[in-house]
Design a protein around this motif. Structure first.
Motif, PDB file in Angstrom:
ATOM      1  N   VAL A  39       7.242  17.975   4.617  1.00  0.00           N
ATOM      2  CA  VAL A  39       5.829  18.051   4.185  1.00  0.00           C
ATOM      3  C   VAL A  39       4.886  17.042   4.771  1.00  0.00           C
ATOM      4  CG1 VAL A  39       4.112  17.999   2.135  1.00  0.00           C
ATOM      5  CG2 VAL A  39       6.385  19.233   2.055  1.00  0.00           C
ATOM      6  N   SER A  40       5.359  15.772   4.787  1.00  0.00           N
ATOM      7  CA  SER A  40       4.756  14.794   5.414  1.00  0.00           C
ATOM      8  C   SER A  40       4.511  14.927   6.937  1.00  0.00           C
ATOM      9  CB  SER A  40       5.579  13.275   5.431  1.00  0.00           C
ATOM     10  OG  SER A  40       4.968  12.507   5.998  1.00  0.00           O
ATOM     11  N   ALA A  41       5.308  15.574   7.631  1.00  0.00           N
ATOM     12  CA  ALA A  41       5.351  15.888   9.060  1.00  0.00           C
ATOM     13  C   ALA A  41       4.055  16.784   9.077  1.00  0.00           C
ATOM     14  CB  ALA A  41       6.568  16.296   9.564  1.00  0.00           C
ATOM     15  N   LYS A  42       4.129  17.796   8.342  1.00  0.00           N
ATOM     16  CA  LYS A  42       2.932  19.118   8.532  1.00  0.00           C
ATOM     17  C   LYS A  42       1.513  18.366   8.076  1.00  0.00           C
ATOM     18  CE  LYS A  42       5.697  23.003   6.933  1.00  0.00           C
ATOM     19  NZ  LYS A  42       5.949  24.036   5.893  1.00  0.00           N
TER      20      LYS A  42
ATOM     21  N   ARG B  88      -1.628  20.728  -6.581  1.00  0.00           N
ATOM     22  CA  ARG B  88      -2.355  19.978  -7.755  1.00  0.00           C
ATOM     23  C   ARG B  88      -1.862  18.629  -8.039  1.00  0.00           C
ATOM     24  NH1 ARG B  88      -2.689  24.388 -10.385  1.00  0.00           N
ATOM     25  NH2 ARG B  88      -4.698  25.063  -9.120  1.00  0.00           N
ATOM     26  N   LYS B  89      -0.557  18.759  -8.324  1.00  0.00           N
ATOM     27  CA  LYS B  89       0.395  17.525  -8.807  1.00  0.00           C
ATOM     28  C   LYS B  89       0.159  16.409  -7.679  1.00  0.00           C
ATOM     29  CE  LYS B  89       3.640  19.775 -11.692  1.00  0.00           C
ATOM     30  NZ  LYS B  89       5.074  20.224 -12.005  1.00  0.00           N
ATOM     31  N   ILE B  90       0.221  16.743  -6.445  1.00  0.00           N
ATOM     32  CA  ILE B  90       0.385  15.764  -5.336  1.00  0.00           C
ATOM     33  C   ILE B  90      -1.129  15.208  -5.223  1.00  0.00           C
ATOM     34  CG2 ILE B  90       0.229  15.435  -2.868  1.00  0.00           C
ATOM     35  CD1 ILE B  90       2.387  17.737  -2.612  1.00  0.00           C
ATOM     36  N   ILE B  91      -2.157  15.912  -5.352  1.00  0.00           N
ATOM     37  CA  ILE B  91      -3.458  15.522  -5.468  1.00  0.00           C
ATOM     38  C   ILE B  91      -3.704  14.645  -6.609  1.00  0.00           C
ATOM     39  CG2 ILE B  91      -5.874  16.009  -5.759  1.00  0.00           C
ATOM     40  CD1 ILE B  91      -5.134  18.647  -4.011  1.00  0.00           C
ATOM     41  N   GLN B  92      -3.298  14.959  -7.763  1.00  0.00           N
ATOM     42  CA  GLN B  92      -3.482  14.013  -8.941  1.00  0.00           C
ATOM     43  C   GLN B  92      -2.691  12.786  -8.930  1.00  0.00           C
ATOM     44  OE1 GLN B  92      -5.669  14.997 -11.496  1.00  0.00           O
ATOM     45  NE2 GLN B  92      -5.368  12.966 -11.825  1.00  0.00           N
TER      46      GLN B  92
ATOM     47  N   ILE C  72      -5.805  12.877   1.009  1.00  0.00           N
ATOM     48  CA  ILE C  72      -5.215  13.948   0.063  1.00  0.00           C
ATOM     49  C   ILE C  72      -5.928  14.089  -1.016  1.00  0.00           C
ATOM     50  CG2 ILE C  72      -2.950  14.288  -1.391  1.00  0.00           C
ATOM     51  CD1 ILE C  72      -1.446  13.200   1.099  1.00  0.00           C
ATOM     52  N   ALA C  73      -6.359  12.739  -1.655  1.00  0.00           N
ATOM     53  CA  ALA C  73      -6.915  12.835  -3.086  1.00  0.00           C
ATOM     54  C   ALA C  73      -8.359  13.307  -3.054  1.00  0.00           C
ATOM     55  CB  ALA C  73      -7.189  11.136  -3.333  1.00  0.00           C
ATOM     56  N   VAL C  74      -8.879  13.578  -1.821  1.00  0.00           N
ATOM     57  CA  VAL C  74     -10.424  14.324  -1.806  1.00  0.00           C
ATOM     58  C   VAL C  74     -10.208  15.600  -1.313  1.00  0.00           C
ATOM     59  CG1 VAL C  74     -11.488  12.166  -1.286  1.00  0.00           C
ATOM     60  CG2 VAL C  74     -10.889  13.451   0.548  1.00  0.00           C
ATOM     61  N   MET C  75      -8.801  16.265  -1.115  1.00  0.00           N
ATOM     62  CA  MET C  75      -8.615  17.607  -0.685  1.00  0.00           C
ATOM     63  C   MET C  75      -8.705  18.489  -1.842  1.00  0.00           C
ATOM     64  SD  MET C  75      -5.631  17.427   2.180  1.00  0.00           S
ATOM     65  CE  MET C  75      -5.838  18.794   3.109  1.00  0.00           C
ATOM     66  N   THR C  76      -8.939  19.813  -1.751  1.00  0.00           N
ATOM     67  CA  THR C  76      -8.643  20.771  -2.923  1.00  0.00           C
ATOM     68  C   THR C  76      -7.271  21.346  -2.800  1.00  0.00           C
ATOM     69  OG1 THR C  76      -9.377  22.953  -1.418  1.00  0.00           O
ATOM     70  CG2 THR C  76     -11.377  21.574  -2.508  1.00  0.00           C
ATOM     71  N   PRO C  77      -6.815  21.639  -4.091  1.00  0.00           N
ATOM     72  CA  PRO C  77      -5.344  22.346  -4.128  1.00  0.00           C
ATOM     73  C   PRO C  77      -5.067  23.305  -3.034  1.00  0.00           C
ATOM     74  CG  PRO C  77      -6.186  21.982  -6.332  1.00  0.00           C
ATOM     75  CD  PRO C  77      -7.420  21.595  -5.406  1.00  0.00           C
ATOM     76  N   SER C  78      -6.117  24.178  -2.740  1.00  0.00           N
ATOM     77  CA  SER C  78      -5.858  25.325  -1.990  1.00  0.00           C
ATOM     78  C   SER C  78      -5.730  24.982  -0.423  1.00  0.00           C
ATOM     79  CB  SER C  78      -7.033  26.443  -2.138  1.00  0.00           C
ATOM     80  OG  SER C  78      -8.475  25.805  -1.563  1.00  0.00           O
ATOM     81  N   ASP C  79      -6.630  23.925  -0.070  1.00  0.00           N
ATOM     82  CA  ASP C  79      -6.638  23.282   1.223  1.00  0.00           C
ATOM     83  C   ASP C  79      -5.324  22.803   1.565  1.00  0.00           C
ATOM     84  OD1 ASP C  79      -8.988  24.505   2.057  1.00  0.00           O
ATOM     85  OD2 ASP C  79      -9.922  22.467   1.753  1.00  0.00           O
TER      86      ASP C  79
ATOM     87  N   GLU D  58       0.956  -1.336  -0.011  1.00  0.00           N
ATOM     88  CA  GLU D  58      -0.135  -0.152   0.080  1.00  0.00           C
ATOM     89  C   GLU D  58       0.804   1.217  -0.086  1.00  0.00           C
ATOM     90  OE1 GLU D  58      -3.238   2.042   2.779  1.00  0.00           O
ATOM     91  OE2 GLU D  58      -3.341   0.064   2.884  1.00  0.00           O
ATOM     92  N   PRO D  59       0.655   2.069  -0.922  1.00  0.00           N
ATOM     93  CA  PRO D  59       1.382   3.491  -1.210  1.00  0.00           C
ATOM     94  C   PRO D  59       1.474   4.365   0.081  1.00  0.00           C
ATOM     95  CG  PRO D  59      -0.228   3.411  -2.619  1.00  0.00           C
ATOM     96  CD  PRO D  59      -0.414   2.182  -2.142  1.00  0.00           C
ATOM     97  N   LYS D  60       2.472   5.048   0.540  1.00  0.00           N
ATOM     98  CA  LYS D  60       2.566   5.931   1.774  1.00  0.00           C
ATOM     99  C   LYS D  60       2.258   7.276   1.284  1.00  0.00           C
ATOM    100  CE  LYS D  60       5.201   2.668   4.145  1.00  0.00           C
ATOM    101  NZ  LYS D  60       6.497   2.199   4.929  1.00  0.00           N
ATOM    102  N   ILE D  61       2.132   8.341   2.126  1.00  0.00           N
ATOM    103  CA  ILE D  61       1.984   9.664   1.558  1.00  0.00           C
ATOM    104  C   ILE D  61       3.470  10.290   1.066  1.00  0.00           C
ATOM    105  CG2 ILE D  61       2.068  11.940   2.559  1.00  0.00           C
ATOM    106  CD1 ILE D  61      -0.189  11.250   4.614  1.00  0.00           C
ATOM    107  N   THR D  62       4.624   9.630   1.488  1.00  0.00           N
ATOM    108  CA  THR D  62       6.163   9.856   1.132  1.00  0.00           C
ATOM    109  C   THR D  62       6.162   9.420  -0.298  1.00  0.00           C
ATOM    110  OG1 THR D  62       6.677   8.228   2.364  1.00  0.00           O
ATOM    111  CG2 THR D  62       6.905  10.405   3.434  1.00  0.00           C
ATOM    112  N   ASP D  63       5.380   8.658  -0.882  1.00  0.00           N
ATOM    113  CA  ASP D  63       5.616   7.985  -2.141  1.00  0.00           C
ATOM    114  C   ASP D  63       5.111   8.910  -3.190  1.00  0.00           C
ATOM    115  OD1 ASP D  63       6.395   5.590  -1.089  1.00  0.00           O
ATOM    116  OD2 ASP D  63       4.649   4.776  -1.149  1.00  0.00           O
ATOM    117  N   LEU D  64       4.311   9.930  -2.705  1.00  0.00           N
ATOM    118  CA  LEU D  64       3.652  11.056  -3.901  1.00  0.00           C
ATOM    119  C   LEU D  64       4.807  11.924  -4.175  1.00  0.00           C
ATOM    120  CD1 LEU D  64       0.767  11.866  -1.721  1.00  0.00           C
ATOM    121  CD2 LEU D  64       0.687  10.591  -3.907  1.00  0.00           C
ATOM    122  N   PRO D  65       5.033  12.375  -5.204  1.00  0.00           N
ATOM    123  CA  PRO D  65       5.911  13.358  -5.723  1.00  0.00           C
ATOM    124  C   PRO D  65       5.679  14.896  -5.090  1.00  0.00           C
ATOM    125  CG  PRO D  65       4.527  13.179  -7.417  1.00  0.00           C
ATOM    126  CD  PRO D  65       4.056  12.165  -6.436  1.00  0.00           C
TER     127      PRO D  65
END
Length: 329
Positions: free
Chosen positions: A28-31, A63-67, A43-50, A15-22
């Motif tokens: 950033v992961s700690a925040k 936006r790239k992270i969410i995508q 993360i997938a259901v968040m808006t870029p601004s949030d 199962e992928p982790k948050i740190t696997d995202l570009p």
């Protein structure tokens, strides 16, 4: 050939982790984790601004992270056969009564679903929950999933002495059983909502939590929002909370059992006036909705009110020193 259980464990280990995202490094992961974001779905259901505000990155990077999170989770459509394969990972926890399990489809309370039990005081709602908290710890051949339980107590109903009594009657070590039940006393609705983030954190830290019990779901919402003037605010907050519950159940393959309070409907002149609190919001969100009431000679009656795949039906069970059991023939 890979067996079903092995296949599931392999998929879980990959199962992928948050740190696997570009763009998501340790900082950033700690925040994100400090804000209660532990999984890709969040993360997938968040808006870029949030995401930009939480993680301290530019909107373009957000936006790239969410995508990327959406691509990893494959959030598009799948055909019915593929969806059926996904449902093979669903777990079941026995209630302790074969007739009650049959009412729920044959194997008990299922994961990735919310099972709601409503009824008057003394109808057995809490006793079903306490029995499930023990049964989840058994291996699959005994009706459990070898997992642990979290119990969110909003009304002061959790009793360690009762857990010990049931465990001893079932022939298991009571201290070990209690050790595998995590209890939190929620003092208001905000605290109750906050505890959901804590559960995600515990699972991330390796706790094999497979069952979440909330007793009761609506007590604080009912007490804090009184009168018709506050009804819309209450329902909106309750709606958000239940959707968080559904997301948690789906993301971590949890079984969720919630109890609900009732009121008498003054408009109903004939038949049973008992109505569940929470209105249509709770009714539509619950996968399985069961009405519990007292029966004859100390028995309890469970009636299936709503289900996506089961008929409306009812059965009888007993609450004894050994928890929920079948009624004597």
């Amino acid at each position: 050939m890979v067996k079903g259980d092995e296949k599931e464990s392999i998929s879980e280990s990959k199962e992928p982790k948050i740190t696997d995202l570009p763009g998501v490094g340790p900082a950033v992961s700690a925040k994100l984790e400090s804000a209660g974001i532990y999984d890709l779905m969040s993360i997938a259901v968040m808006t870029p601004s949030d995401l930009s505000d939480l993680a301290g990155v530019s909107p373009a990077v957000a936006r790239k992270i969410i995508q990327a999170a959406r691509n990893m989770l494959e959030l598009g459509f799948v055909d019915g056969i593929e969806y059926a394969k996904k449902r093979e990972s669903i777990n079941y926890i026995t209630t302790g009564s074969k007739s009650f399990d049959s009412l729920l489809g044959g194997r008990g309370v299922e994961s990735r679903a919310i099972t709601e039990a409503f009824g008057a005081y003394g109808s057995g709602k809490t006793q079903v929950g306490l029995t499930l908290a023990i049964n989840v710890q058994f291996p699959p051949e005994k009706g459990g999933v070898s997992g642990k339980c979290v119990f969110i107590d909003t009304e002061g109903t959790f009793r360690p002495a009762r857990i010990k009594q049931i465990a001893e009657k079932l022939g298991v070590a009571s201290d070990k059983v209690l050790k595998n039940i995590f209890v939190a006393r929620a003092f208001n609705s905000d605290h109750q909502i906050l505890l959901l983030d804590k559960i995600s954190e515990m699972i991330k830290n390796g706790e094999p939590i497979k069952l979440m019990i909330i007793d009761s779901l609506t007590a604080h919402f009912r007490a804090e929002f009184s009168g018709r003037g506050q009804l819309a605010d209450r329902q909106q907050k309750l709606n958000r909370y239940i959707h968080q519950l559904m997301k948690l159940a789906e993301t971590h393959n949890l079984a969720v059992y919630v109890t609900n309070q009732v009121m008498a409907n003054p408009a109903q002149l004939f038949g049973d006036p008992t109505t569940a609190i929470g209105g249509h919001i709770v009714g539509h969100a619950s996968t399985y909705r069961i009405y519990l009431r007292r029966g004859k000679a100390g028995s309890r009656v469970a009636k299936m009110i709503d289900s996506p795949n089961l008929p409306e039906n009812e059965t009888i069970f007993m609450v004894t020193d050994a928890g929920v059991v079948d009624a004597a023939e």
